[in-house]
Each structure stands twice: as structure tokens, then as C-alpha cells.
Motif scaffolding. Structure first.
Motif, PDB file in Angstrom:
ATOM      1  N   ASP A   1       0.824  -1.209   0.000  1.00 16.45           N
ATOM      2  CA  ASP A   1       0.000   0.000   0.000  1.00 16.45           C
ATOM      3  C   ASP A   1       0.856   1.255   0.000  1.00 16.45           C
ATOM      4  O   ASP A   1       0.437   2.309  -0.500  1.00 16.45           O
ATOM      5  CB  ASP A   1      -0.894   0.024   1.250  1.00 16.45           C
ATOM      6  CG  ASP A   1      -1.842  -1.153   1.315  1.00 16.45           C
ATOM      7  OD1 ASP A   1      -2.482  -1.456   0.291  1.00 16.45           O
ATOM      8  OD2 ASP A   1      -1.916  -1.799   2.384  1.00 16.45           O
ATOM      9  N   ARG A   2       2.055   1.148   0.583  1.00 14.08           N
ATOM     10  CA  ARG A   2       2.948   2.302   0.713  1.00 14.08           C
ATOM     11  C   ARG A   2       4.386   1.796   0.617  1.00 14.08           C
ATOM     12  O   ARG A   2       4.698   0.725   1.155  1.00 14.08           O
ATOM     13  CB  ARG A   2       2.705   2.991   2.050  1.00 14.08           C
ATOM     14  CG  ARG A   2       3.368   4.362   2.208  1.00 14.08           C
ATOM     15  CD  ARG A   2       3.110   4.893   3.612  1.00 14.08           C
ATOM     16  NE  ARG A   2       1.677   5.019   3.896  1.00 14.08           N
ATOM     17  CZ  ARG A   2       1.001   6.142   3.758  1.00 14.08           C
ATOM     18  NH1 ARG A   2       1.623   7.252   3.369  1.00 14.08           N
ATOM     19  NH2 ARG A   2      -0.292   6.191   4.046  1.00 14.08           N
ATOM     20  N   ALA A   3       5.257   2.563  -0.064  1.00 15.92           N
ATOM     21  CA  ALA A   3       6.638   2.122  -0.255  1.00 15.92           C
ATOM     22  C   ALA A   3       7.617   3.236   0.102  1.00 15.92           C
ATOM     23  O   ALA A   3       7.409   4.408  -0.256  1.00 15.92           O
ATOM     24  CB  ALA A   3       6.868   1.669  -1.690  1.00 15.92           C
ATOM     25  N   TYR A   4       8.667   2.850   0.817  1.00 16.22           N
ATOM     26  CA  TYR A   4       9.756   3.758   1.169  1.00 16.22           C
ATOM     27  C   TYR A   4      11.069   3.154   0.684  1.00 16.22           C
ATOM     28  O   TYR A   4      11.208   1.935   0.541  1.00 16.22           O
ATOM     29  CB  TYR A   4       9.843   3.946   2.688  1.00 16.22           C
ATOM     30  CG  TYR A   4       8.609   4.526   3.334  1.00 16.22           C
ATOM     31  CD1 TYR A   4       8.393   5.904   3.363  1.00 16.22           C
ATOM     32  CD2 TYR A   4       7.665   3.695   3.935  1.00 16.22           C
ATOM     33  CE1 TYR A   4       7.256   6.433   3.963  1.00 16.22           C
ATOM     34  CE2 TYR A   4       6.530   4.226   4.543  1.00 16.22           C
ATOM     35  CZ  TYR A   4       6.331   5.592   4.553  1.00 16.22           C
ATOM     36  OH  TYR A   4       5.213   6.119   5.151  1.00 16.22           O
ATOM     37  N   VAL A   5      12.050   4.028   0.463  1.00 20.44           N
ATOM     38  CA  VAL A   5      13.390   3.563   0.112  1.00 20.44           C
ATOM     39  C   VAL A   5      14.419   4.479   0.768  1.00 20.44           C
ATOM     40  O   VAL A   5      14.156   5.671   0.961  1.00 20.44           O
ATOM     41  CB  VAL A   5      13.596   3.547  -1.425  1.00 20.44           C
ATOM     42  CG1 VAL A   5      13.590   4.963  -2.008  1.00 20.44           C
ATOM     43  CG2 VAL A   5      14.875   2.815  -1.804  1.00 20.44           C
ATOM     44  N   GLU A   6      15.543   3.910   1.170  1.00 23.76           N
ATOM     45  CA  GLU A   6      16.667   4.739   1.623  1.00 23.76           C
ATOM     46  C   GLU A   6      17.878   4.404   0.766  1.00 23.76           C
ATOM     47  O   GLU A   6      18.106   3.242   0.419  1.00 23.76           O
ATOM     48  CB  GLU A   6      16.946   4.534   3.120  1.00 23.76           C
ATOM     49  CG  GLU A   6      17.479   3.181   3.515  1.00 23.76           C
ATOM     50  CD  GLU A   6      18.985   3.047   3.363  1.00 23.76           C
ATOM     51  OE1 GLU A   6      19.641   3.978   2.858  1.00 23.76           O
ATOM     52  OE2 GLU A   6      19.505   1.989   3.724  1.00 23.76           O
ATOM     53  N   PHE A   7      18.663   5.429   0.439  1.00 21.74           N
ATOM     54  CA  PHE A   7      19.860   5.251  -0.372  1.00 21.74           C
ATOM     55  C   PHE A   7      21.091   5.837   0.304  1.00 21.74           C
ATOM     56  O   PHE A   7      22.064   6.180  -0.368  1.00 21.74           O
ATOM     57  CB  PHE A   7      19.668   5.884  -1.758  1.00 21.74           C
ATOM     58  CG  PHE A   7      18.776   5.091  -2.668  1.00 21.74           C
ATOM     59  CD1 PHE A   7      18.926   3.722  -2.787  1.00 21.74           C
ATOM     60  CD2 PHE A   7      17.796   5.715  -3.406  1.00 21.74           C
ATOM     61  CE1 PHE A   7      18.107   2.980  -3.632  1.00 21.74           C
ATOM     62  CE2 PHE A   7      16.968   4.991  -4.254  1.00 21.74           C
ATOM     63  CZ  PHE A   7      17.126   3.624  -4.377  1.00 21.74           C
ATOM     64  N   TYR A   8      21.066   5.966   1.634  1.00 18.27           N
ATOM     65  CA  TYR A   8      22.250   6.495   2.301  1.00 18.27           C
ATOM     66  C   TYR A   8      23.246   5.400   2.657  1.00 18.27           C
ATOM     67  O   TYR A   8      24.415   5.679   2.897  1.00 18.27           O
ATOM     68  CB  TYR A   8      21.871   7.307   3.550  1.00 18.27           C
ATOM     69  CG  TYR A   8      21.074   6.566   4.600  1.00 18.27           C
ATOM     70  CD1 TYR A   8      21.692   5.739   5.521  1.00 18.27           C
ATOM     71  CD2 TYR A   8      19.691   6.721   4.672  1.00 18.27           C
ATOM     72  CE1 TYR A   8      20.962   5.067   6.492  1.00 18.27           C
ATOM     73  CE2 TYR A   8      18.957   6.065   5.636  1.00 18.27           C
ATOM     74  CZ  TYR A   8      19.590   5.240   6.552  1.00 18.27           C
ATOM     75  OH  TYR A   8      18.854   4.575   7.498  1.00 18.27           O
ATOM     76  N   THR A   9      22.820   4.133   2.727  1.00 16.77           N
ATOM     77  CA  THR A   9      23.775   3.052   2.978  1.00 16.77           C
ATOM     78  C   THR A   9      24.398   2.566   1.677  1.00 16.77           C
ATOM     79  O   THR A   9      25.557   2.169   1.650  1.00 16.77           O
ATOM     80  CB  THR A   9      23.100   1.873   3.696  1.00 16.77           C
ATOM     81  OG1 THR A   9      21.923   1.496   2.986  1.00 16.77           O
ATOM     82  CG2 THR A   9      22.723   2.250   5.117  1.00 16.77           C
ATOM     83  N   SER A  10      23.637   2.574   0.610  1.00 20.47           N
ATOM     84  CA  SER A  10      24.141   2.231  -0.714  1.00 20.47           C
ATOM     85  C   SER A  10      23.129   2.738  -1.731  1.00 20.47           C
ATOM     86  O   SER A  10      22.051   3.211  -1.355  1.00 20.47           O
ATOM     87  CB  SER A  10      24.336   0.719  -0.855  1.00 20.47           C
ATOM     88  OG  SER A  10      24.972   0.403  -2.079  1.00 20.47           O
ATOM     89  N   LYS A  11      23.485   2.642  -3.021  1.00 18.02           N
ATOM     90  CA  LYS A  11      22.589   3.149  -4.053  1.00 18.02           C
ATOM     91  C   LYS A  11      22.553   2.197  -5.233  1.00 18.02           C
ATOM     92  O   LYS A  11      23.433   1.357  -5.408  1.00 18.02           O
ATOM     93  CB  LYS A  11      23.041   4.539  -4.537  1.00 18.02           C
ATOM     94  CG  LYS A  11      22.899   5.628  -3.502  1.00 18.02           C
ATOM     95  CD  LYS A  11      22.975   7.006  -4.137  1.00 18.02           C
ATOM     96  CE  LYS A  11      21.704   7.328  -4.895  1.00 18.02           C
ATOM     97  NZ  LYS A  11      21.661   8.738  -5.341  1.00 18.02           N
TER      98      LYS A  11
END
Length: 267
Positions: A27-37
Motif C-alpha cells: 500500500d505504501r513504499a519507502y526507500v533509503e539510499f544512504y547506505t548504498s545506491k
């Protein structure tokens, strides 16, 4: 439900089929790219390919103020995504524990990691790797030299005949010497890392792994002093410092990575 999804190593297609289905069903999606990309895909690429809206989280959103994610996961199906395998970073284990404490069901969908890719591309046997380490930018640890912890890890592993995986720092900020800067993100280059380590071990052989998971990965082995003089192209880069090499491992490094065999420790 909070589902942790590893996106794999390179672009929007690097995710597993199970991960793809879980992301598209959320229903909802988050992403983080501070550990890798993912160097081969933007957030827009991910959204178009998977037909989902994805919100990018900063480090503080995950480590200090995760309420937005946790609150949503109490009533919705939430996907939390990272490059590689989402549970390699300890901060994400912390997020999972916080969710569990609130009675939120959690699930992990694994992705391909740099650790397994490094072993696969170099031909070094995965079970012969010791403790991994990360080489930070000089400014990140208030000193110009290599941290003792990095040197101690390499030495301790080699004393046991084990290989060392050396992750290279990623930071968000200003231009830094030895960094490949893209959209404000700094990626330490393998040549810069090699030059710093060569100040302590100039004749030690290391292996550069560049762009693992991409269509054009590069693997090259040489002494640290020689690696410091080369340009290995686009990020992401990492280094592997071999320990004792089995005959098959030595053959792989010589054939796949142009390693100087006479400088390897072959057992």
C-alpha cells in the motif's frame, strides 16, 4: 505489515521476483539510499518499472524518527527498500525490532549483496572471507590516515589466512578529494582507497571490484601501490584483500583479474 525488500545491486531489474511482487502489492513504499545506491536506476525508474509511488527517506527518518514508517505499517502493507540486501545494515535491524515491539508483523525479502558478488566475480571462496571493514573518508573520522580498525581487521584476517572485504565510503555532501561526486553523493574511488592503504602496505595485493551487478563489472588485481595509479571508472567500487589462496583461487585471480601470481600467498 512491514516488509523489508532488498533491491539488488544495480538497477530497477536487479530485484528478485519475490521482491518485485511484494513491492507492487504494498500500500505504501519507502526507500533509503544512504547506505548504498542503485547506480543504474533513479527513483523515477523504480516507480515507473514497478508502477508504485516511492518515498525516499533520509538517515534521520529511519534511525531517529521512524514513526512515519511504523505508524503506516500498523494499518497498511508497507515496503521498506534498500539497495543490496536490506538487513545487512544494522539500522534496519533496529527498525525491525521497533516494529516487532509495536506488534507489527515483519518480513524480509532478500536481495543480492556486494559480499556475495565480490566472491562470485573474483573467484575467491566465500567461506574463506573473514571480518569485513569499511574505509571512511578522511574527514569522516577526523584524521587523514587510515583508521587503526581497518588496518587491524586486514592484519587479523591475513594472520588467519582469510580474505578481507573492504567497503568504500559513501557520503552526502560537498566535493571531496578521492571521491566520485554525483548529485551531491560522494563515492570513494578504489584508486583513492588503494593509495591510502598503500602508505602502510605498498606491495600487498588487492582486488578492485567495480560496478558489481551491472552489465560491465570490472575486476582487477595488483599491488596497492599500482592500483592507486589507475582509474576504475564509474562507481560503486570496493576492494578485496586476499589472504592465503587455494590453487583454484589463485588461478581465478590470475585469469579473471590479471593478478600477479608471484605476489599471491598460495597454499
Amino acid at each position: 505489515m512491514l516488509t523489508f525488500i532488498g533491491l539488488g545491486l544495480y538497477d530497477e531489474r536487479s530485484i528478485t521476483v519475490e521482491g518485485r511482487d511484494s513491492l507492487r502489492d504494498a500500500d505504501r513504499a519507502y526507500v533509503e539510499f544512504y547506505t548504498s545506491k542503485l547506480l543504474g536506476a533513479t527513483v523515477d525508474d523504480l516507480e515507473r518499472h514497478h508502477d508504485v509511488d516511492i518515498e525516499v527517506l533520509e538517515r534521520a527518518d529511519v534511525e531517529q524518527h521512524p514513526e512515519r514508517v511504523l505508524d503506516a505499517a500498523e494499518t497498511e502493507s508497507v515496503a521498506f527498500c534498500t539497495a543490496g540486501d536490506t538487513m545487512i545494515a544494522t539500522t534496519h535491524t533496529d527498525l525491525r525490532l521497533r516494529a516487532t515491539e509495536r506488534g507489527i508483523d515483519t518480513r524480509v525479502v532478500h536481495g543480492v549483496t556486494a559480499e556475495t558478488a565480490a566472491a562470485s566475480l573474483t573467484g575467491l571462496q566465500n567461506y574463506r572471507f573473514g571480518k569485513a571493514t569499511t574505509l571512511p573518508f578522511e574527514y569522516a573520522h577526523a584524521g587523514s590516515d587510515v583508521p587503526d580498525s581497518v588496518l587491524d581487521t586486514i592484519t587479523a584476517n591475513r594472520d588467519r589466512g582469510l580474505h578481507t572485504l573492504v567497503f568504500l565510503d559513501i557520503k552526502v555532501g560537498d566535493d571531496t578529494a578521492g571521491a566520485d561526486v554525483r548529485d551531491g553523493d560522494e563515492y570513494m574511488t578504489a584508486s583513492h582507497a588503494a593509495s591510502r592503504l598503500a602508505a602502510h602496505h605498498p606491495d600487498l595485493v588487492a582486488v578492485v571490484v567495480a560496478r558489481a551487478g551491472s552489465p560491465d563489472p570490472l575486476v582487477h588485481a595488483d599491488t596497492l601501490s599500482n592500483l592507486a595509479e589507475r582509474d576504475f571508472g564509474d562507481p560503486l567500487h570496493l576492494l578485496v584483500v586476499p589472504g592465503d589462496c587455494h590453487l583454484l583461487e589463485a588461478d581465478a585471480l590470475e585469469i579473471l583479474a590479471d593478478a600477479p601470481r608471484d605476489k599471491l600467498d598460495v597454499v
